[in-house]
Design a protein around this motif. Structure first.
Motif, PDB file in Angstrom:
ATOM      1  N   LYS A 126       0.875  -1.213  -0.009  1.00  0.00           N
ATOM      2  CA  LYS A 126      -0.108   0.005   0.015  1.00  0.00           C
ATOM      3  C   LYS A 126       0.998   1.329  -0.119  1.00  0.00           C
ATOM      4  CE  LYS A 126      -3.650   2.387   2.268  1.00  0.00           C
ATOM      5  NZ  LYS A 126      -4.392   2.494   1.309  1.00  0.00           N
ATOM      6  N   THR A 127       1.734   1.352   0.839  1.00  0.00           N
ATOM      7  CA  THR A 127       2.764   2.461   0.916  1.00  0.00           C
ATOM      8  C   THR A 127       3.461   2.754  -0.338  1.00  0.00           C
ATOM      9  OG1 THR A 127       2.995   2.201   3.176  1.00  0.00           O
ATOM     10  CG2 THR A 127       4.567   3.567   2.089  1.00  0.00           C
ATOM     11  N   GLY A 128       3.988   1.456  -1.224  1.00  0.00           N
ATOM     12  CA  GLY A 128       4.562   1.699  -2.442  1.00  0.00           C
ATOM     13  C   GLY A 128       3.550   2.186  -3.494  1.00  0.00           C
ATOM     14  N   MET A 129       2.075   1.813  -3.430  1.00  0.00           N
ATOM     15  CA  MET A 129       1.372   2.226  -4.229  1.00  0.00           C
ATOM     16  C   MET A 129       1.009   3.850  -4.237  1.00  0.00           C
ATOM     17  SD  MET A 129      -0.947  -1.100  -4.455  1.00  0.00           S
ATOM     18  CE  MET A 129      -2.435  -0.386  -4.922  1.00  0.00           C
ATOM     19  N   GLU A 130       1.060   4.303  -2.696  1.00  0.00           N
ATOM     20  CA  GLU A 130       0.569   5.620  -2.638  1.00  0.00           C
ATOM     21  C   GLU A 130       1.561   6.497  -2.368  1.00  0.00           C
ATOM     22  OE1 GLU A 130      -1.979   5.453   0.838  1.00  0.00           O
ATOM     23  OE2 GLU A 130      -3.495   4.416  -0.114  1.00  0.00           O
ATOM     24  N   ARG A 131       2.944   5.993  -1.997  1.00  0.00           N
ATOM     25  CA  ARG A 131       4.056   7.053  -1.498  1.00  0.00           C
ATOM     26  C   ARG A 131       5.343   6.783  -2.306  1.00  0.00           C
ATOM     27  NH1 ARG A 131       4.489   6.486   4.393  1.00  0.00           N
ATOM     28  NH2 ARG A 131       6.049   8.169   4.153  1.00  0.00           N
ATOM     29  N   GLY A 132       5.397   5.677  -3.006  1.00  0.00           N
ATOM     30  CA  GLY A 132       6.520   5.514  -3.596  1.00  0.00           C
ATOM     31  C   GLY A 132       7.513   4.460  -3.240  1.00  0.00           C
ATOM     32  N   PHE A 133       8.596   4.217  -3.707  1.00  0.00           N
ATOM     33  CA  PHE A 133       9.499   3.146  -3.283  1.00  0.00           C
ATOM     34  C   PHE A 133      10.285   3.449  -1.875  1.00  0.00           C
ATOM     35  CE2 PHE A 133      14.225   1.808  -3.299  1.00  0.00           C
ATOM     36  CZ  PHE A 133      13.967   0.651  -3.207  1.00  0.00           C
ATOM     37  N   LYS A 134      10.836   4.605  -1.495  1.00  0.00           N
ATOM     38  CA  LYS A 134      11.474   4.718  -0.597  1.00  0.00           C
ATOM     39  C   LYS A 134      10.780   4.546   0.722  1.00  0.00           C
ATOM     40  CE  LYS A 134      15.244   8.018  -2.133  1.00  0.00           C
ATOM     41  NZ  LYS A 134      15.632   9.308  -2.096  1.00  0.00           N
ATOM     42  N   PRO A 135       9.600   5.418   1.184  1.00  0.00           N
ATOM     43  CA  PRO A 135       8.966   4.754   2.410  1.00  0.00           C
ATOM     44  C   PRO A 135       8.476   3.330   2.152  1.00  0.00           C
ATOM     45  CG  PRO A 135       7.816   6.192   0.857  1.00  0.00           C
ATOM     46  CD  PRO A 135       8.834   6.067   0.097  1.00  0.00           C
ATOM     47  N   SER A 136       8.027   2.925   1.212  1.00  0.00           N
ATOM     48  CA  SER A 136       7.793   1.433   1.078  1.00  0.00           C
ATOM     49  C   SER A 136       8.956   0.611   1.485  1.00  0.00           C
ATOM     50  CB  SER A 136       7.220   1.033  -0.211  1.00  0.00           C
ATOM     51  OG  SER A 136       7.015  -0.149  -0.389  1.00  0.00           O
ATOM     52  N   PHE A 137      10.091   0.838   0.820  1.00  0.00           N
ATOM     53  CA  PHE A 137      11.394  -0.297   1.326  1.00  0.00           C
ATOM     54  C   PHE A 137      11.465   0.050   2.814  1.00  0.00           C
ATOM     55  CE2 PHE A 137      15.714  -0.224   1.811  1.00  0.00           C
ATOM     56  CZ  PHE A 137      16.050  -1.690   1.730  1.00  0.00           C
ATOM     57  N   MET A 138      11.360   1.195   3.502  1.00  0.00           N
ATOM     58  CA  MET A 138      11.826   1.498   4.718  1.00  0.00           C
ATOM     59  C   MET A 138      10.918   0.956   5.828  1.00  0.00           C
ATOM     60  SD  MET A 138      14.445   3.287   4.963  1.00  0.00           S
ATOM     61  CE  MET A 138      14.634   3.554   6.695  1.00  0.00           C
ATOM     62  N   ILE A 139       9.532   0.539   5.326  1.00  0.00           N
ATOM     63  CA  ILE A 139       8.797  -0.236   5.987  1.00  0.00           C
ATOM     64  C   ILE A 139       9.338  -1.461   5.888  1.00  0.00           C
ATOM     65  CG2 ILE A 139       6.338  -1.390   6.045  1.00  0.00           C
ATOM     66  CD1 ILE A 139       5.449   1.614   5.424  1.00  0.00           C
ATOM     67  N   GLY A 140       9.768  -2.069   4.809  1.00  0.00           N
ATOM     68  CA  GLY A 140      10.341  -3.537   4.997  1.00  0.00           C
ATOM     69  C   GLY A 140      11.435  -3.774   5.526  1.00  0.00           C
ATOM     70  N   PHE A 141      12.289  -2.620   5.471  1.00  0.00           N
ATOM     71  CA  PHE A 141      13.550  -2.808   6.046  1.00  0.00           C
ATOM     72  C   PHE A 141      13.575  -2.781   7.436  1.00  0.00           C
ATOM     73  CE2 PHE A 141      17.715  -0.066   7.247  1.00  0.00           C
ATOM     74  CZ  PHE A 141      18.456  -1.403   7.305  1.00  0.00           C
ATOM     75  N   GLY A 142      12.732  -2.059   8.184  1.00  0.00           N
ATOM     76  CA  GLY A 142      12.203  -2.118   9.632  1.00  0.00           C
ATOM     77  C   GLY A 142      11.861  -3.527  10.027  1.00  0.00           C
TER      78      GLY A 142
END
Length: 214
Positions: free
Chosen positions: A30-46
């Motif tokens: 959802k974050t990737g679809m709405e806000r792009g790669f960086k915040p989406s990856f940071m959620i996965g990284f966390g």
């Protein structure tokens, strides 16, 4: 022991968690679809650090709990049963894929560090992750030869690397096209997850059976 083996085992151990489309993956998508790669990856990284936290607890518990024979056999039976149940669940979702509840997760604007914290928190609170580590992880870890410190470190490195690469791939795919996550990909991921669970279920049951016979 050749160090590639614990790395592969750690990677497969991690992927068996990653392939389940639970709250962490939904948040990444959802974050990737709405806000792009960086915040989406940071959620996965966390989330990788949340998984690492549970792995550390499981590794510490294995060395103590499995010294007691009764508990060892009890966990062998329960762990095998849980792994076979997860296998059944994933095969069922292969034939009857469930909808991803993407609309149920709110992807609010926030600093990247807070995305990282959110990912770690989601991993620690995920029902799937908790059930996996509570009922199956200890039994499975006991079947691996991690007595050597180098092998243990390589296993952990494989576990973390696989989770990181998974997060990278899902974040990239979801940021490029949300249409990627349709019924077909749910079927594929469910099937891959089912095969991993089946492999681990057979491994745990067979290794425990050999100990009983021995």
């Amino acid at each position: 022991m050749e160090l590639w083996l614990p790395f592969v085992q750690g990677s497969l151990f991690s992927l068996s968690l990653c392939c389940d489309l639970g709250i962490v993956n939904v948040a990444i998508i959802k974050t990737g679809m709405e806000r792009g790669f960086k915040p989406s990856f940071m959620i996965g990284f966390g989330s990788c650090f949340g998984d690492l936290f549970y792995l550390s607890l499981a590794l510490l518990g294995v060395s103590v709990i499995f010294e007691i024979a009764v508990i060892k056999w009890l966990f062998w039976i329960i762990g095998s049963g849980v792994l076979f149940y997860f296998t059944y669940k994933m095969f069922r979702e292969t034939w009857r894929p469930r909808d991803l509840p993407i609309d149920a997760v709110i992807a609010a604007e926030r600093p990247l560090f807070r995305d990282w914290l959110a990912g770690a928190g989601l991993a620690v609170s995920s029902p799937t992750v908790i059930a996996w580590f509570a009922f199956a992880a200890g039994t499975l870890l006991a079947t691996f030869d991690l007595s050597d410190r180098s092998a243990l470190l390589v296993f952990i490195a494989g576990f973390f690397t696989a989770g990181l690469l998974w997060s990278l791939g899902v974040a990239l795919a979801s940021s490029l096209s949300g249409a990627f996550f349709k019924e077909k990909i749910v079927r594929v991921l469910s099937f891959v997850s089912a095969m991993l669970f089946l492999y681990f279920a057979i491994k745990v049951f067979w290794d425990g059976l050999r100990d009983v016979i021995g």
